[in-house]
Structure formats: C-alpha cells, structure tokens
Design a protein around this motif. Structure first.
Motif, PDB file in Angstrom:
ATOM      1  N   LEU A 104       0.847  -1.106   0.035  1.00  0.00           N
ATOM      2  CA  LEU A 104      -0.229  -0.103  -0.057  1.00  0.00           C
ATOM      3  C   LEU A 104       0.815   1.278   0.060  1.00  0.00           C
ATOM      4  N   GLY A 105       0.478   2.453  -0.689  1.00  0.00           N
ATOM      5  CA  GLY A 105       1.019   3.578  -0.749  1.00  0.00           C
ATOM      6  C   GLY A 105       0.851   4.309   0.681  1.00  0.00           C
ATOM      7  N   PHE A 106       1.248   5.491   0.808  1.00  0.00           N
ATOM      8  CA  PHE A 106       1.212   6.295   1.911  1.00  0.00           C
ATOM      9  C   PHE A 106      -0.302   6.956   1.838  1.00  0.00           C
ATOM     10  N   PHE A 107      -1.035   6.481   2.987  1.00  0.00           N
ATOM     11  CA  PHE A 107      -2.235   7.105   3.257  1.00  0.00           C
ATOM     12  C   PHE A 107      -3.460   6.085   2.310  1.00  0.00           C
ATOM     13  N   GLU A 108      -2.780   4.985   1.856  1.00  0.00           N
ATOM     14  CA  GLU A 108      -3.589   4.262   1.021  1.00  0.00           C
ATOM     15  C   GLU A 108      -4.314   3.283   1.819  1.00  0.00           C
ATOM     16  N   ARG A 109      -5.755   3.082   1.609  1.00  0.00           N
ATOM     17  CA  ARG A 109      -6.361   2.202   2.275  1.00  0.00           C
ATOM     18  C   ARG A 109      -6.591   0.864   1.562  1.00  0.00           C
ATOM     19  N   GLU A 110      -6.700  -0.350   2.290  1.00  0.00           N
ATOM     20  CA  GLU A 110      -7.077  -1.501   1.594  1.00  0.00           C
ATOM     21  C   GLU A 110      -8.295  -1.558   0.837  1.00  0.00           C
ATOM     22  N   SER A 111      -8.182  -2.197  -0.384  1.00  0.00           N
ATOM     23  CA  SER A 111      -9.048  -2.136  -1.445  1.00  0.00           C
ATOM     24  C   SER A 111      -9.839  -3.532  -1.369  1.00  0.00           C
ATOM     25  N   LYS A 112     -10.902  -3.575  -2.081  1.00  0.00           N
ATOM     26  CA  LYS A 112     -11.654  -4.831  -2.112  1.00  0.00           C
ATOM     27  C   LYS A 112     -11.025  -6.052  -2.656  1.00  0.00           C
ATOM     28  N   SER A 113      -9.960  -5.565  -3.621  1.00  0.00           N
ATOM     29  CA  SER A 113      -8.722  -6.623  -3.927  1.00  0.00           C
ATOM     30  C   SER A 113      -7.934  -7.155  -2.675  1.00  0.00           C
ATOM     31  N   ASP A 114      -7.614  -6.076  -1.964  1.00  0.00           N
ATOM     32  CA  ASP A 114      -6.824  -6.839  -0.886  1.00  0.00           C
ATOM     33  C   ASP A 114      -7.694  -7.645  -0.021  1.00  0.00           C
ATOM     34  N   TYR A 115      -9.009  -7.227   0.309  1.00  0.00           N
ATOM     35  CA  TYR A 115      -9.997  -8.099   1.114  1.00  0.00           C
ATOM     36  C   TYR A 115     -10.204  -9.357   0.474  1.00  0.00           C
TER      37      TYR A 115
END
Length: 254
Positions: A104-115
């Motif tokens: 993940l990048g700075f301040f990036e949140r997890e995506s549906k793909s990560d979940y």
C-alpha cells in the motif's frame, strides 16, 4: 535468487557467523540445520536485513539486501519467526490483512482486491471459520497458521522461517510444513527455513545446509548430510539412521 558471499557477523568481538558462502535457487526449499548456537537464526536475520553483516555480501535478485528500503524488501521477502505473531486482541482477518501493508502507498487504504486476497488465503489455509475470532484466543498451532496466511497475502518471492514448528505437536508440525510445501509448488516460492528436527528437514527440504560454530560443515541433499559420521561429528551423538519406508530418505532414531 539469493547469493551469500563470505558473510560474517561478530557481536562484541564474538564471531557468530563466519565466512558463509552459498546460493539459493528460485523455487527451492533450503533447510538450515545444526546444533544450538550454530548461527542459523543469525543468518536468517542477516538475509532479511534485520541485522547488518560484519563482512561479505548478501545479494537478493541481484541487489544487496542492505540497499533495499524496509518496505520494498517486505514486498519480496516474508519472515516467520519462532514466536510467530504476537497475540494482539485483533481478529484473524485483520491479522492476515496486515500482510498487504507493504503493497500500500502512503495513506492508501485496503481495497476490495486486498480483502478478496485475504479471504482466498483464509480458505487455502483452512482458517475461514476463524475469520472473526480474536488472535489472542488461538492455540499455538492456529496462530502459526495465521502467521503463514499473513505471509501468503504478502505475496513474497522468498519466505524465511526460523524454527516454525517449535512447541507444536506432530499434527500441527506436519500441517504447517505442508502448507509451506504446497505454497512453494503452487507459486514457485523460494523457502529458507531453520529446523531442529532433522527428520522434518529431510522430508520437506530440497537441500540442507549443515552449520556448526558459525560455519558451514556441509551442503547437500538429506542423503549427503544425514549420515552417522557427519552427525556424530557435529551433534556428538551416534543415532540410528533408517530409510523412510515410502519416501526413501534417511530418518533418525535416537
């Protein structure tokens, strides 16, 4: 993939690792074996760049591990220590999700793909039913499975394991190492693991690196390493060695 050249490590004037040279090929599983104090765990810390060598170099895919940033190295190398995951009061899902952080990048949140990747890995590792259970309520074997799942979603090229089966019963030992072996075969994962159980090392590792007093004694297959003469020299004991009835590899009886 991994190349160690004349690697040494000294702490307060004491040599822990001395002039270690060997290579690990992509997709292979290499076992580091040897008595207590041989320098195996220190070598894992050096390869993962947790510690800096006093001499020599460690090249990972053509670049010295000390030249990688921590986050970039974590995208390629996952480490599972003997203690596994600390028993934080978080769910199994959230513990495994931490493996996505290096991507993940700075301040990036997890995506549906990560979940989705976490759910897929929970299924592969047999942890789906534990998805919402708190990490600090799990048994030792269950927590090791969670640690493997966290490393799996990290999607590394190299997995480093430091005594991953210590304190586990034989059922959990087999399950943990089979998870790693299946992962290795499925994704072409490269594995380097420290094991004290020579029978497990013979069964799950393609090549063994036998260490003693910070140096390499021998490198080869289980048939090359697990011999009465070699074990007596390094471990100062003379066990009975038999052939596994189905795998045709040496196994030790004390």
């Amino acid at each position: 993939m991994l190349d160690l050249q004349n690697v040494s490590k000294s702490i307060e004037g004491k040599t822990i690792v001395n002039d270690i040279t060997f290579s690990v090929q992509k997709g292979s599983c290499v076992g580091l074996i040897g008595p207590n104090g041989a320098g195996k765990s220190t070598l894992v810390k050096l390869v993962s760049a947790l510690e800096k060598p006093s001499g020599g170099s460690i090249q990972f895919i053509g670049k010295d591990v000390q030249d990688w940033t921590v986050k970039k190295l974590a995208r390629h190398i996952a480490v599972l220590t003997q203690g596994g995951l600390d028993p934080y009061p978080i769910t199994v899902f959230d513990a495994v999700l931490m493996g996505r952080y290096p991507h993940l990048g700075f301040f990036e949140r997890e995506s549906k793909s990560d979940y989705g990747q976490v759910d897929e890995v929970l299924n592969i590792t047999g942890l789906t039913d534990f998805r919402d259970q708190m990490l600090d309520t799990l048994s030792g074997g269950e927590k090791q499975r969670v640690a493997i799942a966290k490393a799996m979603v990290q999607q590394p090229q190299l997995l480093l394991l430091d005594e991953p089966t210590t304190f586990l019963d034989i059922g959990h030992q087999k399950h943990i190492l089979k998870l790693v072996k299946d992962w290795q075969k499925r994704d072409g994962l490269t594995v380097m693991m420290v094991l004290h159980d020579l029978n497990l090392a013979a069964q799950f590792c393609d090549e063994l690196v036998l260490m003693d007093e910070g140096q390499i004694v021998n490198i080869g297959t289980s048939r090359d390493i697990i011999t009465s003469e070699t074990l007596e020299k390094v471990y100062h004991t003379n066990p009975e060695i038999i052939q596994h009835p189905t795998l045709n590899i040496p196994q030790i009886l004390l």
